[in-house]
Design an enzyme around this catalytic site. Structure first.
Site, PDB file in Angstrom:
ATOM      1  N   CYS A 420      20.257   0.878 -12.950  1.00  0.00           N
ATOM      2  CA  CYS A 420      20.827   0.903 -11.608  1.00  0.00           C
ATOM      3  C   CYS A 420      20.052   1.820 -10.681  1.00  0.00           C
ATOM      4  O   CYS A 420      20.158   1.713  -9.462  1.00  0.00           O
ATOM      5  CB  CYS A 420      22.296   1.322 -11.664  1.00  0.00           C
ATOM      6  N   LYS A 423      17.819   0.242  -7.925  1.00  0.00           N
ATOM      7  CA  LYS A 423      18.342  -0.402  -6.714  1.00  0.00           C
ATOM      8  C   LYS A 423      17.613   0.111  -5.479  1.00  0.00           C
ATOM      9  O   LYS A 423      17.165   1.250  -5.427  1.00  0.00           O
ATOM     10  CB  LYS A 423      19.836  -0.084  -6.545  1.00  0.00           C
ATOM     11  N   ASP A 452      33.435  -5.183  -0.836  1.00  0.00           N
ATOM     12  CA  ASP A 452      34.176  -4.681  -1.990  1.00  0.00           C
ATOM     13  C   ASP A 452      33.297  -4.878  -3.209  1.00  0.00           C
ATOM     14  O   ASP A 452      32.111  -5.215  -3.088  1.00  0.00           O
ATOM     15  CB  ASP A 452      35.515  -5.431  -2.121  1.00  0.00           C
ATOM     16  N   ASP A 453      33.864  -4.699  -4.407  1.00  0.00           N
ATOM     17  CA  ASP A 453      33.070  -4.847  -5.623  1.00  0.00           C
ATOM     18  C   ASP A 453      32.638  -6.285  -5.857  1.00  0.00           C
ATOM     19  O   ASP A 453      31.641  -6.541  -6.531  1.00  0.00           O
ATOM     20  CB  ASP A 453      33.874  -4.354  -6.837  1.00  0.00           C
ATOM     21  N   ASP A 470      19.288 -20.167  -8.238  1.00  0.00           N
ATOM     22  CA  ASP A 470      17.826 -20.286  -8.259  1.00  0.00           C
ATOM     23  C   ASP A 470      17.231 -18.943  -7.884  1.00  0.00           C
ATOM     24  O   ASP A 470      17.835 -18.177  -7.113  1.00  0.00           O
ATOM     25  CB  ASP A 470      17.345 -21.360  -7.283  1.00  0.00           C
ATOM     26  N   ASP A 493      20.475 -27.984  -4.888  1.00  0.00           N
ATOM     27  CA  ASP A 493      21.345 -28.540  -5.936  1.00  0.00           C
ATOM     28  C   ASP A 493      22.728 -28.878  -5.392  1.00  0.00           C
ATOM     29  O   ASP A 493      23.364 -29.847  -5.825  1.00  0.00           O
ATOM     30  CB  ASP A 493      21.477 -27.541  -7.092  1.00  0.00           C
ATOM     31  N   GLY A 543      25.448  -9.524  -2.771  1.00  0.00           N
ATOM     32  CA  GLY A 543      24.206  -9.660  -3.512  1.00  0.00           C
ATOM     33  C   GLY A 543      23.774  -8.359  -4.143  1.00  0.00           C
ATOM     34  O   GLY A 543      24.494  -7.355  -4.132  1.00  0.00           O
ATOM     35  N   HIS A 544      22.570  -8.385  -4.690  1.00  0.00           N
ATOM     36  CA  HIS A 544      21.990  -7.212  -5.340  1.00  0.00           C
ATOM     37  C   HIS A 544      20.504  -7.177  -5.011  1.00  0.00           C
ATOM     38  O   HIS A 544      19.813  -8.194  -5.118  1.00  0.00           O
ATOM     39  CB  HIS A 544      22.176  -7.281  -6.858  1.00  0.00           C
ATOM     40  N   THR A 545      20.020  -6.011  -4.600  1.00  0.00           N
ATOM     41  CA  THR A 545      18.609  -5.841  -4.283  1.00  0.00           C
ATOM     42  C   THR A 545      18.063  -4.672  -5.082  1.00  0.00           C
ATOM     43  O   THR A 545      18.588  -3.556  -4.988  1.00  0.00           O
ATOM     44  CB  THR A 545      18.413  -5.575  -2.777  1.00  0.00           C
TER      45      THR A 545
END
Length: 758
Positions: A420, A423, A452-453, A470, A493, A543-545
């Site tokens: 983590c 990040k 939120d989470d 993708d 898709d 999302g996550h970066t």
């Protein structure tokens, strides 16, 4: 695209692909500056060389011989290429405002955009005259004029307004080419009459007497009627009117005078001269802002005023590159003094030229051959690009960053955390995301509007949730365009199943670096992605970066569909026609691109197709009764076709000749340039019934070419197929085609047969 070995510390943005900037790109390719990133913003991928333009008009050169491929040159230089048009500068925030994308941040900015016509100064000129400048626009206008002359019947009169060297060269080239065109059609070339106008009473006033006399003799010999010393004050559809009260009937008017800077420069606060050109100091910095440079026709060197000629723009390329590098490194800049005398080689259209330098004048066909050799040598510097060595540029130890920059670079890359800890910082991320606006949806109960989470999304009654994901690394240096393509690819898709997109969650990796640079990169990339998601009605909800060596982006996308109406791969029926909505070839083209084996316009076209959404295509297929559908992506056409035929229990016959291909794909395939995924896809050749007989066909390799953001492959009832293709083309899929037919399953275990109809 090229991944820098160290973080970006300074951004140099080049606006315009003029003669000076191509010199800057070549210089930085040979001597890159560590920590400095170049970005070229250019409206056109192919920039014309003004010295060869008359030869192109006369028919002596092809289009590619007189144009520099900016996208290819930028790739060679390790620079980012942003295919867009600058329309302003926000100097306070140090950003270039663009027509079709978010603003682009700069630390140093250079402007080399040439000049623009000032047709509004003469009544009717903007409606009835064909401006030669900006030169980048001239080709389309010239081809249209050429076609009008070819189709014209009877006498025709053509005028050029402006009798400087450029106007005279253009006039003579036009006459030579157009009269040859009429001869080739069996028409009388004397039907064409030519008129040359200028407010000056003297022909070529900046050249010596012998040059003026030689050119006057040429014009007289070629029976070109000259109207000097009487400025054109009004242009109508069929006449030119002068200040002296005379008028001349004309069918076509070309404008080669009264050029100035584009109107948007007036709002920048930069010091401009009376013609709207940027006033610069000897260092090529603008008088108003040390961070902004200008060169070429758009620049007016305060201490060394010179006429607008390509020779000065070319000569400014190297000193501009050196001073940009010095400014980026905090070093003192060096003044540049343009030459007082210069060589002008003025062609007469018929492979004859006049040389002019100071009091010297020479003429003859040998002068044209001399000019031709000089021009071709110049163009070879930018179009005949060698493959770069792995360590290219490392030898330029002079370009080591300052102690402060070096410390900043070390802090940006040292001791990067994993897990983590990898990040991207929350402050950087929140600042970037605060600048974008995802679409609002009532069924998103918790999303980016109330973080939120996790997101909470409602599924309406009677609908089923469609889920897909993708993810892939960047293959193009423009993060905005990459973000658009990544989002478009991920939505494929959803649309292929006949669903509507609902929400998306992003996953991205971003190279580590200085916070401001990382923030800008995330902003550009996510702006592109959100533009596409919003257009599809799809809300970005989270999302996550994280940090990674390469830029990469993907999305988990949710969609909604009526389960009874969902399109699946296993619905092909005997008798269906196979329809493909978009052309093939992204794999081979983007394998060839970093090897400098493509033309810029091929990549432009491919990127345009990759940004074309499948949403309208899917709706069109459904309206025409499609029984099955999938999108063509990484497994290539054959891989996705196998995924359809086997569960459907059918065979297909595929027509290689009918397959639509992206521009340039056939050429790169012929050179044997293939995607790294191609060998894995080729293993599916066992699904081909007659692959040995068809393997020699030039389009055979395209069956295995992996696609990014490819088109839809669908089975449509045969009686609807032609209407479906016509409707697809009307909705923005110009290369949609019927590529095969679905048949009953045979005894052969291989479900796909190949034919070549043409």
């Amino acid at each position: 695209m090229q991944t820098p070995e160290q973080p970006v510390l300074r951004d140099i943005v080049l606006v315009g692909g003029g003669h000076s900037h191509v010199g800057v790109l070549k210089r930085f390719a040979m001597k890159p500056v560590p920590g400095v990133r170049l970005t070229l913003i250019a409206r056109d991928t192919h920039t014309p060389y003004s010295g060869m333009l008359p030869g192109y008009v006369a028919g002596h050169y092809s289009y590619d011989e007189v144009h520099i491929d900016l996208r290819r040159l930028a790739e060679f230089a390790g620079a980012r290429f942003f295919h867009d048009e600058a329309v302003g500068i926000d100097r306070d925030s140090q950003r270039v405002l663009c027509r079709n994308r978010p603003p682009v941040a700069y630390d140093l900015l250079s402007i080399n955009i040439g000049s623009a016509p000032r047709l509004a100064d003469v009544e009717g000129a903007d409606q009835h005259a064909l401006p030669v400048k900006p030169i980048r626009d001239f080709n389309a206008r010239w081809l249209a004029l050429l076609e009008r002359v070819r189709q014209h019947r009877g006498p025709m009169s053509i005028a050029v307004v402006g009798a400087g060297a450029g106007g005279v060269e253009l006039m003579l080239a036009l006459q030579y080419r157009l009269r040859n065109e009429l001869r080739a059609q069996g028409k009388d070339p004397r039907q064409l009459q030519f008129h040359l106008f200028d407010a000056e009473s003297t022909l070529l006033p900046t050249h010596n007497r012998r040059v003026r006399q030689r050119m006057a003799d040429v014009l007289d010999d070629r029976q070109i009627q000259c109207h000097f010393g009487d400025p054109v004050v009004r242009v109508s559809a069929s006449q030119l009117h002068t200040a002296g009260g005379s008028s001349q009937a004309v069918d076509e008017t070309l404008w080669v005078t009264q050029a100035g800077g584009p109107a948007w420069l007036a709002s920048t606060g930069l010091a401009l001269n009376n013609d709207g050109f940027i006033r610069t100091r000897d260092t090529l910095q603008t008088e108003s802002d040390d961070r902004i440079f200008a060169a070429g026709d758009i620049a007016d060197m305060t201490h060394y005023p010179r006429e607008k000629a390509g020779v000065f723009a070319v000569r400014q390329g190297m000193p501009l590159a050196r001073n940009l590098a010095r400014a980026a490194l905090g070093e003192p800049l060096r003044p540049f003094r343009p030459q007082a005398r210069w060589l002008a080689l003025i062609s007469t259209g018929d492979q004859y030229a006049i040389a002019s330098r100071g009091n010297v004048s020479l003429a003859g066909r040998w002068v044209w051959r001399w000019k031709d050799r000089i021009d071709r040598t110049f163009m070879a510097r930018f179009n005949d690009l060698p493959a770069m060595a792995e360590e290219s540029g490392a030898a330029d130890t002079r370009a080591a960053a300052s102690e402060e920059d070096a410390a900043q670079a070390i802090s940006a890359v040292a001791m990067r955390c994993g897990g983590c800890g990898a990040k991207v910082g929350s402050t950087v991320l929140s600042r970037a995301l605060d600048r974008i606006r995802p679409v609002d949806r009532d069924d998103v109960l918790v999303g980016l509007h109330s973080p939120d989470d996790a997101a909470i999304v409602a599924v309406p009654p009677g609908k089923a949730s469609v889920q897909t994901i993708d993810f892939f690394r960047a293959f193009v240096d423009d993060p905005y365009v990459f973000g658009r393509i990544a989002a478009n690819h991920s939505l494929g898709d959803i649309f292929a199943m006949g669903a509507d997109a609902q929400t998306a969650t992003a996953v991205a990796t971003v190279p580590s670096g200085v916070e401001s640079k990382v923030e800008e990169l995330v902003y550009q990339m996510m702006s592109g992605a959100v533009d596409v998601l919003n257009a599809a009605g799809c809300a970005l909800v989270g999302g996550h970066t994280g940090e990674g060596r390469e830029l990469a982006l993907g999305f988990a996308v949710n969609g909604l569909v009526d389960p009874a109406q969902a399109l699946r791969k296993d619905g092909l029926r005997p008798g269906d026609a196979l329809i493909l909505t978009k052309p093939l070839g992204t794999g081979t083209l983007f394998a060839a691109y970093p090897r400098l084996k493509t033309r810029g316009r091929w990549i432009d076209n491919a990127l345009e197709q990759m940004q074309l959404s499948n949403q309208r295509g899917a709706r069109c297929l459904i309206e025409h009764g499609a029984h099955a559908c999938t999108d063509v992506t990484g497994f290539g056409l054959l891989g996705h076709l196998v995924e359809m035929t086997r569960p459907s229990g059918v065979d297909v016959t595929l027509d290689l000749s009918a397959l639509p291909l992206l521009d340039g794909a056939e050429e790169t395939l012929a050179e044997g340039i293939l995607s790294s995924l191609q060998p894995a896809n080729v293993r599916l050749r066992r699904a081909l019934r007659n692959q040995q007989a068809m393997a020699a066909h030039p389009r055979y390799p395209i069956l295995f070419d992996p696609q990014t953001a490819g088109g839809l492959l669908a089975g449509v009832p045969a009686d609807q197929a032609e209407a479906c293709v016509e409707a697809l083309r009307e909705r923005g899929y110009p290369q949609a085609a019927i590529i095969g037919t679905v048949t009953e399953s045979g005894d052969d275990l291989a479900p796909v047969g190949l034919v070549a109809s043409a």
